[in-house]
Design a protein around this motif. Sequence first.
Motif, PDB file in Angstrom:
ATOM      1  N   ARG A 101       1.293  -5.719  -7.109  1.00 41.05           N
ATOM      2  CA  ARG A 101       0.049  -5.883  -6.363  1.00 41.05           C
ATOM      3  C   ARG A 101      -0.547  -7.284  -6.502  1.00 41.05           C
TER       4      ARG A 101
ATOM      5  N   TRP B 224       0.826  -1.214   0.000  1.00 46.25           N
ATOM      6  CA  TRP B 224       0.000   0.000   0.000  1.00 46.25           C
ATOM      7  C   TRP B 224       0.862   1.266   0.000  1.00 46.25           C
ATOM      8  N   GLN B 225       1.935   1.246   0.776  1.00 46.20           N
ATOM      9  CA  GLN B 225       2.790   2.428   0.887  1.00 46.20           C
ATOM     10  C   GLN B 225       3.758   2.569  -0.281  1.00 46.20           C
ATOM     11  N   ASN B 226       4.122   1.462  -0.910  1.00 41.38           N
ATOM     12  CA  ASN B 226       5.066   1.485  -2.021  1.00 41.38           C
ATOM     13  C   ASN B 226       4.294   1.198  -3.302  1.00 41.38           C
ATOM     14  N   LYS B 227       3.844   2.212  -3.940  1.00 40.22           N
ATOM     15  CA  LYS B 227       2.966   2.074  -5.109  1.00 40.22           C
ATOM     16  C   LYS B 227       3.601   1.302  -6.264  1.00 40.22           C
ATOM     17  N   LYS B 228       4.920   1.124  -6.260  1.00 41.36           N
ATOM     18  CA  LYS B 228       5.591   0.428  -7.352  1.00 41.36           C
ATOM     19  C   LYS B 228       5.653  -1.084  -7.136  1.00 41.36           C
TER      20      LYS B 228
END
Length: 132
Positions: free
Chosen positions: A78, A71-75
């Motif tokens: 997923r 969630w915090q590291n968009k890269k």
Amino acid sequence: MITINHVSKITGFSAKMIRHYEKLGLLGKITRTSTNYRIYKKSDIDILHFIKRTKNLGFATEDIKILLNVWQNKKTNRLEVRHIALKHLDDLKVRIHDLQLMVNVLQELITQCEKNKHTDCPILASFIHSHS
């Protein structure tokens, strides 16, 4: 300036639990005053809301750490989130099945208890003669 007591009221977590999540590394570095009081930011509160929701859904702490990181590291990939959610869903289904078996056994014992009012208690007897 948001204190731990205010954060506790906002999130529903006790101050002790908030400090516990900090020790586990679920919260980032918390700012402190010159007198060593914790000062929280809105992002810390968002993280605690995230933790609360995932805890309410039954996720384990290790999974929550991974989910928070994604969630915090968009890269981050997923697909890992989907994998964790699917595994957790499977685990929940097994637990539901096991709980339903327990309900059925208990219901049967209660029915036996109602029918056999003058004999030994079938519920207590089952605890002694259990095979599981």
